[in-house]
Design a protein around this motif. Structure first.
Motif, short mmCIF file in Angstrom:
data_model
loop_
_atom_site.label_atom_id
_atom_site.label_comp_id
_atom_site.label_asym_id
_atom_site.label_seq_id
_atom_site.Cartn_x
_atom_site.Cartn_y
_atom_site.Cartn_z
N ALA A 1 -79.42 -75.14 36.63
CA ALA A 1 -79.81 -75.12 35.22
C ALA A 1 -78.70 -74.55 34.35
N LYS A 2 -78.00 -73.54 34.86
CA LYS A 2 -76.90 -72.95 34.09
C LYS A 2 -75.76 -73.95 33.94
N LEU A 3 -75.45 -74.67 35.01
CA LEU A 3 -74.42 -75.70 34.92
C LEU A 3 -74.84 -76.81 33.97
N GLU A 4 -76.10 -77.19 34.03
CA GLU A 4 -76.62 -78.27 33.18
C GLU A 4 -76.53 -77.89 31.71
N ALA A 5 -76.67 -76.58 31.43
CA ALA A 5 -76.60 -76.12 30.05
C ALA A 5 -75.16 -75.87 29.59
N GLY A 6 -74.20 -76.14 30.49
CA GLY A 6 -72.80 -75.95 30.13
C GLY A 6 -72.25 -74.57 30.42
N GLY A 7 -73.05 -73.72 31.12
CA GLY A 7 -72.59 -72.39 31.46
C GLY A 7 -71.65 -72.40 32.65
N LYS A 8 -71.03 -71.25 32.90
CA LYS A 8 -70.10 -71.11 34.01
C LYS A 8 -70.51 -69.91 34.85
N PRO A 9 -71.22 -70.16 35.99
CA PRO A 9 -71.59 -69.05 36.87
C PRO A 9 -70.34 -68.38 37.44
N ASN A 10 -70.49 -67.15 37.91
CA ASN A 10 -69.33 -66.45 38.47
C ASN A 10 -68.87 -67.13 39.76
N ALA A 11 -67.63 -66.85 40.14
CA ALA A 11 -67.00 -67.54 41.26
C ALA A 11 -67.74 -67.31 42.57
N PHE A 12 -68.22 -66.07 42.79
CA PHE A 12 -68.91 -65.77 44.04
C PHE A 12 -70.19 -66.58 44.17
N ALA A 13 -70.99 -66.60 43.08
CA ALA A 13 -72.24 -67.36 43.11
C ALA A 13 -71.97 -68.84 43.34
N SER A 14 -70.93 -69.35 42.69
CA SER A 14 -70.60 -70.77 42.86
C SER A 14 -70.20 -71.07 44.30
N SER A 15 -69.37 -70.21 44.90
CA SER A 15 -68.88 -70.48 46.25
C SER A 15 -70.00 -70.47 47.27
N VAL A 16 -71.04 -69.66 47.03
CA VAL A 16 -72.18 -69.60 47.95
C VAL A 16 -73.19 -70.70 47.66
N LEU A 17 -73.62 -70.78 46.41
CA LEU A 17 -74.70 -71.70 46.06
C LEU A 17 -74.29 -73.15 46.14
N GLU A 18 -73.00 -73.45 45.96
CA GLU A 18 -72.55 -74.84 46.08
C GLU A 18 -72.76 -75.37 47.49
N ARG A 19 -72.84 -74.50 48.46
CA ARG A 19 -72.94 -74.94 49.84
C ARG A 19 -74.38 -75.10 50.32
N LEU A 20 -75.32 -74.69 49.49
CA LEU A 20 -76.73 -74.91 49.81
C LEU A 20 -77.12 -76.35 49.48
N PRO A 21 -78.20 -76.84 50.08
CA PRO A 21 -78.75 -78.11 49.61
C PRO A 21 -79.13 -78.00 48.13
N SER A 22 -79.29 -79.14 47.48
CA SER A 22 -79.68 -79.12 46.07
C SER A 22 -81.04 -78.47 45.90
N ALA A 23 -81.34 -78.05 44.68
CA ALA A 23 -82.64 -77.44 44.40
C ALA A 23 -83.79 -78.37 44.79
N ALA A 24 -83.62 -79.66 44.51
CA ALA A 24 -84.67 -80.63 44.85
C ALA A 24 -84.88 -80.70 46.35
N SER A 25 -83.78 -80.66 47.13
CA SER A 25 -83.90 -80.73 48.59
C SER A 25 -84.57 -79.47 49.15
N LEU A 26 -84.17 -78.30 48.64
CA LEU A 26 -84.77 -77.05 49.10
C LEU A 26 -86.26 -77.00 48.76
#
Length: 377
Positions: A254-279
Motif C-alpha cells: 500500500a505504501k508503494l502504491e501510494a508513492g511512498g518509499k519504505p526503508n531499505a531494511f523493510a524493502s529487503s525483507v518484505l520484497e522476498r515474501l509472497p505478495s499480500a494476495a498470495s499470503l
C-alpha cells in the motif's frame, strides 16, 4: 481389570535427551535462516514496486483512449481497444482496466523469491537451514515416540507432552508443504523460533515425569480428540504466521502504491515474501480446510466427556474456550464471504481466533481449575 504399566525410565530419559538434542539442532537451523536472510538482503528485488507502478500507470490512462479508424487499435491501460464497423456504425470495446482484486489484495503483484532473494550464498544457507530442520524434526519425532513407548500410551497426556507434540506436528506440516513444492520457505525462520520457545517452555515450565493417565483419560478418544486438536492447532499456527506476514506485506504494498518509499531494511525483507494476495489466500485456504476438523474435534470431545463424566457439555473452561475459538474462526470465514470484510479486517479476525486457541492451549490450564486440570500443567 487393567493393570497399569510402569513407566520405562530409561526410555523416558532418552526422550528427554532427544528433545534437548532437537533444540540444539533447531538453534543451528535458526542461525542458518538468519544468515540466509542476511545474504539474501544484499541483492535488491524491486519487482513489487515495478508491478505497482505499471498498474498505477495503467489505471491512470484507462478511459482516456480515443476512438480510432476502423480496424485500428488504440492503447488503453495496456490493453488494446478495437474499433469495429458494423453496418456503418463504429463500436468501441470497453478497455480492461487493471484493478485491485479485493480490499487488501492487488492484481498483478508478483510473489517474492523467498528468503534467498536470488543470492547464491543466501540460497545455500537456506538449504542448510532446511536440512538442519529436517534433522531436528527426526530427533523431535524420536523424542515424542520414545515418550509414548516409555508408558505405552498416547504421548499427549499433559501440557509437556502436548507442547512437544504440537511443535513437532507444526514442523512436519511445514516440511510437508516443502515436499509438495509450495513456496513456504519464508515460514522457516518464524517457525524454528516458535518451536525453540515452545520446547523451552515445555522443559522449564510444563515438564511432567513420564507416568500413566488417570482413569478418565485412559480412553481411545485420547488418540482421536487430542491428536486432532494438536494437528488443527499446528495448522492454525501456520495460517496465523501467514496472516501476520500478510498484514506487513499488505502495508508495504500500500505504501508503494501510494508513492511512498519504505526503508531499505523493510524493502529487503518484505520484497522476498509472497505478495499480500498470495499470503492472504494461503492463510485462508489453511483455515478453511482445518475448520471442519476443529468442529469435529469439539464434537469428539463432547462424546468423550459423556463417556467420562456423564454429560456432553458442561461449560468447563477448556470447553468454553474451544467453543470461543470455533466462533472466532467461523466469524473469520463468514467475513471472507462478506463483500466488505476481506483483506485486513478479516485478517485481524483470524489472528484474534488464533489468540483464543493459544489461550485455550496455555491460559486455561494455568489460570483456571476445571475437569481438564488433571491433564497436568
Amino acid at each position: 481389570m487393567d493393570i497399569a504399566v510402569a513407566a520405562n525410565e530409561s526410555l523416558a530419559e532418552f526422550s528427554n535427551l532427544l528433545i534437548k538434542s532437537a533444540m540444539a539442532v533447531y538453534a543451528l537451523a535458526f542461525v542458518a535462516h538468519i544468515v540466509e536472510w542476511v545474504f539474501g538482503s544484499r541483492s535488491r528485488v524491486a519487482r513489487t514496486a515495478t508491478a505497482l507502478t505499471a498498474n498505477n500507470t495503467a489505471n491512470n490512462t484507462a478511459g482516456n483512449t480515443t476512438r480510432s479508424t476502423a480496424g485500428k487499435e488504440t492503447a488503453g491501460a495496456g490493453v488494446s481497444v478495437t474499433v469495429r464497423t458494423s453496418g456503418g456504425t463504429d463500436v468501441l470495446e470497453r478497455p480492461k482496466v487493471v484493478t485491485r482484486s479485493a480490499p487488501g489484495r492487488r492484481a498483478g503483484v508478483p510473489d517474492g523469491p523467498g528468503a534467498a532473494g536470488g543470492d547464491e550464498r543466501g540460497d545455500l544457507y537456506g538449504r542448510i537451514a532446511v536440512s538442519l530442520t529436517v534433522l531436528a524434526f527426526l530427533l523431535h519425532f524420536g523424542a515424542v515416540l520414545t515418550r509414548a513407548l516409555s508408558v505405552q500410551r498416547a504421548p499427549w497426556g499433559n501440557m509437556y507432552e502436548f507442547s512437544t507434540a504440537f511443535s513437532m506436528v507444526a514442523v512436519g506440516a511445514y516440511l510437508g508443504f516443502l515436499i509438495a513444492r509450495k513456496n513456504v520457505r519464508w515460514i522457516g525462520l518464524p517457525l524454528v523460533t516458535t518451536v525453540l520457545l515452545d520446547l523451552g517452555l515445555a522443559i522449564v515450565v510444563f515438564y511432567t515425569e513420564s507416568d500413566q493417565l488417570v482413569p478418565a483419560l485412559d480412553s481411545y478418544w485420547m488418540w482421536i480428540h487430542v491428536s486432532l486438536a494438536i494437528v488443527c492447532g499446528a495448522l492454525f499456527y501456520i495460517g496465523a504466521v501467514s496472516t501476520l506476514l500478510y498484514l506487513f506485506r499488505d502495508r508495504y504494498e500500500a505504501k508503494l502504491e501510494a508513492g511512498g518509499k519504505p526503508n531499505a531494511f523493510a524493502s529487503s525483507v518484505l520484497e522476498r515474501l509472497p505478495s499480500a494476495a498470495s499470503l492472504d489466500g494461503f492463510a485462508y485456504r489453511i483455515n478453511a480446510a482445518v475448520f471442519p476438523f476443529w468442529t469435529f474435534t469439539i464434537i469428539a470431545g463432547a462424546i468423550w466427556a459423556e463417556n467420562a463424566w456423564g454429560r456432553y457439555w458442561g461449560w468447563d473452561p477448556k470447553e468454553t474456550w474451544s467453543f470461543i475459538t470455533w466462533v472466532g474462526y467461523a466469524a473469520y470465514l463468514h467475513a471472507r464471504a462478506t463483500a466488505g470484510w476481506k483483506g485486513r479486517r478479516a485478517a485481524y479476525l483470524a489472528l484474534i481466533a488464533f489468540l483464543c486457541f493459544l489461550f485455550n492451549y496455555y491460559g486455561v490450564n494455568v489460570f483456571f481449575d476445571g475437569l481438564h486440570s488433571y491433564g497436568g500443567v
